[in-house]
Write an enzyme that holds these catalytic residues in place. Structure first.
Site, PDB file in Angstrom:
ATOM      1  N   LYS A 117       0.824  -1.208   0.000  1.00  0.00           N
ATOM      2  CA  LYS A 117       0.000   0.000   0.000  1.00  0.00           C
ATOM      3  C   LYS A 117       0.866   1.269   0.000  1.00  0.00           C
ATOM      4  O   LYS A 117       1.912   1.337   0.626  1.00  0.00           O
ATOM      5  CB  LYS A 117      -0.923   0.007   1.223  1.00  0.00           C
ATOM      6  N   ILE A 444      -9.851 -17.733  -0.473  1.00  0.00           N
ATOM      7  CA  ILE A 444     -10.134 -16.527   0.314  1.00  0.00           C
ATOM      8  C   ILE A 444     -11.577 -16.063   0.155  1.00  0.00           C
ATOM      9  O   ILE A 444     -12.087 -15.308   0.980  1.00  0.00           O
ATOM     10  CB  ILE A 444      -9.147 -15.399  -0.063  1.00  0.00           C
ATOM     11  N   SER A 446     -13.759 -15.269  -3.183  1.00  0.00           N
ATOM     12  CA  SER A 446     -14.374 -15.075  -4.492  1.00  0.00           C
ATOM     13  C   SER A 446     -13.760 -15.995  -5.536  1.00  0.00           C
ATOM     14  O   SER A 446     -12.585 -16.366  -5.457  1.00  0.00           O
ATOM     15  CB  SER A 446     -14.207 -13.616  -4.931  1.00  0.00           C
ATOM     16  N   ARG A 528      -6.797  -2.478 -12.013  1.00  0.00           N
ATOM     17  CA  ARG A 528      -7.857  -2.760 -11.029  1.00  0.00           C
ATOM     18  C   ARG A 528      -8.416  -1.451 -10.483  1.00  0.00           C
ATOM     19  O   ARG A 528      -7.699  -0.651  -9.885  1.00  0.00           O
ATOM     20  CB  ARG A 528      -7.282  -3.609  -9.903  1.00  0.00           C
ATOM     21  N   TRP A 574     -11.992   1.758   2.756  1.00  0.00           N
ATOM     22  CA  TRP A 574     -12.184   1.671   1.312  1.00  0.00           C
ATOM     23  C   TRP A 574     -13.448   2.384   0.860  1.00  0.00           C
ATOM     24  O   TRP A 574     -13.981   2.118  -0.208  1.00  0.00           O
ATOM     25  CB  TRP A 574     -12.195   0.214   0.876  1.00  0.00           C
ATOM     26  N   ASP A 612     -13.119 -10.237   6.552  1.00  0.00           N
ATOM     27  CA  ASP A 612     -11.895  -9.739   5.924  1.00  0.00           C
ATOM     28  C   ASP A 612     -11.521  -8.367   6.452  1.00  0.00           C
ATOM     29  O   ASP A 612     -12.350  -7.446   6.468  1.00  0.00           O
ATOM     30  CB  ASP A 612     -12.066  -9.655   4.411  1.00  0.00           C
ATOM     31  N   GLU A 618      -3.251  -0.757   6.649  1.00  0.00           N
ATOM     32  CA  GLU A 618      -3.300   0.432   5.791  1.00  0.00           C
ATOM     33  C   GLU A 618      -3.729   1.684   6.550  1.00  0.00           C
ATOM     34  O   GLU A 618      -3.291   2.793   6.257  1.00  0.00           O
ATOM     35  CB  GLU A 618      -4.263   0.153   4.638  1.00  0.00           C
ATOM     36  N   CYS A 656      -4.049  -8.684   3.294  1.00  0.00           N
ATOM     37  CA  CYS A 656      -3.152  -8.851   2.150  1.00  0.00           C
ATOM     38  C   CYS A 656      -2.260  -7.633   1.985  1.00  0.00           C
ATOM     39  O   CYS A 656      -2.619  -6.518   2.344  1.00  0.00           O
ATOM     40  CB  CYS A 656      -3.933  -9.104   0.868  1.00  0.00           C
ATOM     41  N   HIS A 707      -2.560 -11.945  -7.968  1.00  0.00           N
ATOM     42  CA  HIS A 707      -2.482 -10.678  -8.694  1.00  0.00           C
ATOM     43  C   HIS A 707      -1.614 -10.789  -9.943  1.00  0.00           C
ATOM     44  O   HIS A 707      -1.351  -9.791 -10.609  1.00  0.00           O
ATOM     45  CB  HIS A 707      -1.951  -9.570  -7.779  1.00  0.00           C
TER      46      HIS A 707
END
Length: 771
Positions: A117, A444, A446, A528, A574, A612, A618, A656, A707
């Site tokens: 980040k 995780i 999805s 993304r 977020w 999550d 962050e 993550c 990723h």
């Protein structure tokens, strides 16, 4: 007064860059076509700012993937493992993308560079890698090319570079025996070369971003700043250097900053308004001061009266001829253009009237500068009155305040954040109930979101298919995913999240006090993008949010299916968050809504619930002295959301792209039964702190980098699991990917997950006797 923008969004008004990059990666367009898309976006951005009357328009703020990776390519900091690509004479563009995404073709299999980040934002950058004998040279001329490209269009820009000290500090050492700041003497000549070429091309004002000046610095790091800027000032006395600091105060580094011989100092007066008076008292008389009064990280309309008061204070001390008006930081972190939002159902006009996106913030900078004149025009005076009305309307709106929500927060007790028994007791009960093998495998959450699934959601949202038809198709997707997971031998299954658009947006849509946009995209990393919800009022749950589909998935199998939730801190971080109450209070409101969902999932027979929290790390303040207060309320918010369950219910959390060394005690204090983390790009380095700390709970270190499009082999994953076994007990370890698989393709996912399960099974057999 001069006006400037520090950086502008580069994804395009309708995510044109995302579409072009992904088409290029898929081989559907040429490099030239990719570059044409980039040029259109850059030229549009430059023209927009020029038409608004901005004096210092940035160039080199555009990037095809990440500005830090751009800098690594510019200075030739290319890890040795990519040398074969240079030998194969691949283009610099393909080398660049290989460093970001990995490379797996033509007989080569190269892992991507690490990603983490950007300070305390949700933007991810590619981490530079340095060795003790690191050499630098001018490898990419991007910064020069973009300056001349704008000049050819009749726009003289202000080139923007990540400052050399910040660039080094953003990276990491790939071997022991040195500190990366020691490389400054080798790096600086490349920057001097860049400045020389830019000056010869006609550049007179150049911006160096040094956000690390808001961080805690060592004596060596402070010395590096002095070395760099004294050398630049002596070598280029005619260049007006803009030193940009942001995301926090520079008061603790004030002596260092004020000794740096730069023409203009930029400060963030949104994050740290208290620093202004101190700086005004000590700023040298030959220094301009750039006032970051427009919030570059949030979407609320600027309070003109407040900004004008700040500017007046500065004028009274140093005079208006030394003042620059600017946003607090680059506008990279806000959506492109509010004018694109025309759906009353998505974003009601009353809420829209309180907002400003990047384009509107450019106009705010220009307007505030005009209003600062002694006699502003009638047109600008009218804009001031309109701004006052919007601010007053928001302050008094009944949409924002809900007494029942405030009362519930006020009644939270310490007991609400505690599980019934410690982990050791819970673990015994959970093992008895779940009957999982050694190295249990899971994902995780999805699974790939195919074009068909996205189209299905779109058609339902637009009313083109009935809810009954939509639910039938979603049920089919879930059943197919469950059957496939059973077939390959995963131990803990997920329903795949086919009904979800984004891990934060999905939940925001089901909460009171949250609004959304159609085109409010913000870059997260590479191609993304995310569309952050807008938290405008008190938050509560409308109705159960995930129980229907999770329960359906569980009904299809005897294996446990995880309930998948996004945690309160991540939803906060977020989102674009209301600025009229403490962030802690907003997080508590979200935590109570998630707590209600957790209780409903348990009641429905779901024995594993994942909450999550990738954004806890962050959200850390930039300075360590402020960490403890934040970590206390952030950890308590997670615990508040989870502690409602019985001992037998296993609580997971996922994080993550985070460094945990300095916050490991807080991670442990979250008391999640299982934590899953990203470790594949770092080759399990991030796991070492858990080992040294003797982390007591269970942990799933990621063995598959989702990723990157490259597919890891079974042997590669076995090696990673073996590294984890050397650090932690086999009884603690889970096996899983680094993150959710939404952005991957099914072909990649199938191969990678089958290899992952087989790797776990092989090691399970090896260690069964030991266990």
């Amino acid at each position: 007064m001069i006006t400037q923008i520090l950086g502008y969004p580069r994804i395009g008004a309708k995510r044109e860059l995302k579409k072009a990059c992904e088409a290029y990666w898929a081989g559907k367009i040429t490099q030239e076509e990719l570059f044409q898309t980039g040029s259109k976006i850059k030229q549009s951005n430059w023209s927009l700012q020029q038409e608004a009357g901005i004096d210092w328009i940035p160039s080199n703020d555009f990037s095809f993937y990440d500005q830090v990776l751009d800098m690594s390519l510019t200075v030739g900091a290319i890890p040795d493992r990519y040398e074969p690509l240079l030998n194969h004479r691949v283009s610099k563009t393909d080398l660049y993308f290989a460093m970001a995404r990995g490379y797996q073709k033509n007989g080569l299999d190269l892992i991507a560079m690490e990603m983490t980040k950007w300070f305390d934002t949700n933007y991810h950058y590619i981490v530079p890698e340095f060795t003790k004998d690191q050499e630098f040279h001018l490898f990419s001329s991007k910064v020069i090319d973009e300056y001349t490209e704008a000049l050819e269009k009749g726009i003289k820009t202000k080139p923007v570079l990540i400052g050399p000290v910040t660039y080094l500090l953003l990276g990491k050492e790939k071997e022991a025996g040195f500190h990366r700041i020691e490389l400054i003497a080798k790096l600086l000549p490349v920057y001097l070369n860049i400045l020389s070429v830019l000056q010869n091309a006609g550049a007179t004002t150049i911006q160096f971003d040094e956000p690390f000046l808001s961080m805690d610095l060592t004596a060596d790091e402070k010395e590096a700043f002095q070395y760099v800027y004294e050398k630049i000032a002596v070598t280029f006395p005619d260049i007006d250097l803009v030193l940009a600091t942001y995301f926090g105060s520079i008061e603790h580094n004030l002596t260092t900053v004020m000794e740096l011989p730069v023409k203009t100092l930029h400060i963030d007066l949104v994050r740290a308004p208290e620093q202004l008076d101190v700086i005004l008292n000590v700023i040298p008389t030959d220094r301009n001061l750039s006032l970051g009064v427009i919030d570059g990280r949030n979407i609320w309309k600027n309070h003109y009266e407040t900004s004008l008061q700040i500017i007046d204070r500065a004028i009274n001390v140093i005079g208006e001829d030394r003042i620059v008006i600017a946003p607090s930081c680059s506008l990279l972190h806000v959506p492109f253009d509010l004018d694109n939002e025309n759906d009353e159902d998505t974003l009601p006009s009353i809420l829209k009237s309180w907002l400003a996106f990047a384009k509107q913030k450019v106009n705010e900078v220009s307007t505030i500068a005009h209003l600062s004149y002694q006699s502003p025009s009638p047109e600008h005076q009218k804009e001031l009155e309109s701004n006052k009305a919007a601010i007053k309307d928001r302050d008094s709106s009944t949409l924002i305040h809900k007494p029942e929500v405030k009362n519930r927060v006020a009644n939270i007790t310490a007991a609400d954040t505690l599980r019934s028994h410690p982990f050791s007791i819970r673990q015994t009960k959970q093992k008895a109930l779940l009957q999982l093998p050694l190295f249990p495998t899971t994902t995780i959450g999805s699974f790939p979101q195919t074009a068909e699934v996205r189209q299905l959601r779109f058609q339902h949202k637009k009313g083109k298919i009935t809810t009954e038809s939509y639910h039938k198709e979603i049920a089919n997707e879930i059943e197919e995913a469950i059957r496939w997971q059973e077939e390959i031998g995963l131990d803990v299954l997920v329903h795949g999240e086919f009904e979800r658009n984004d891990m934060v947006e999905y939940f925001g849509e089901r909460l009171h006090g949250v609004a959304f946009t159609q085109f409010g995209w913000v870059q997260s990393y590479g191609s993304r993008g995310v569309k952050p919800p807008i938290i405008f009022g008190d938050i509560s749950r409308k109705s159960p949010m995930t129980v229907q589909w999770t329960s359906y998935a569980q009904s299809l199998t005897n294996k446990p299916v995880k309930g998948m939730l996004t945690g309160p801190v991540t939803i906060l971080q977020w989102s674009f968050v209301r600025d009229d109450q403490p962030r802690k209070t907003t997080t508590q409101q979200i935590a109570l809504a998630i707590r209600d969902e957790v209780a409903d999932l348990e009641q429905a027979g779901i024995h594993i619930i994942q909450i999550d929290e990738p954004a806890i790390r962050e959200g850390l303040p930039l300075r360590k002295k402020d960490w403890s207060a934040y970590l206390k309320w952030a950890v308590d918010a997670f615990k508040l959301s989870a502690a409602v369950v019985k001992d037998e219910t296993q609580i997971h959390t996922h994080m993550c792209y985070s460094e945990f060394n300095e916050i490991i005690e807080s991670i442990a204090a979250m008391d999640a039964d299982v934590i899953t983390i990203e470790t594949s790009r770092s080759q399990m380095e991030l796991l070492e702190v858990f080992s040294k700390f003797k982390y007591p709970n269970e942990i799933g270190p990621g063995v598959y980098d989702i990723h990157s499009p490259r597919i890891p082999s079974q042997e590669e994953m076995e090696n990673l699991i073996s590294k984890a076994i050397n650090l932690l007990s086999v009884q603690q370890l889970w096996v899983n990917p680094d993150c959710g698989l939404k952005t991957r393709k099914w072909e990649e996912t199938r191969h990678a997950l089958i290899a992952m399960v087989n790797a776990a099974i092989k090691l399970r057999e090896t260690h069964q006797i030991e266990a």
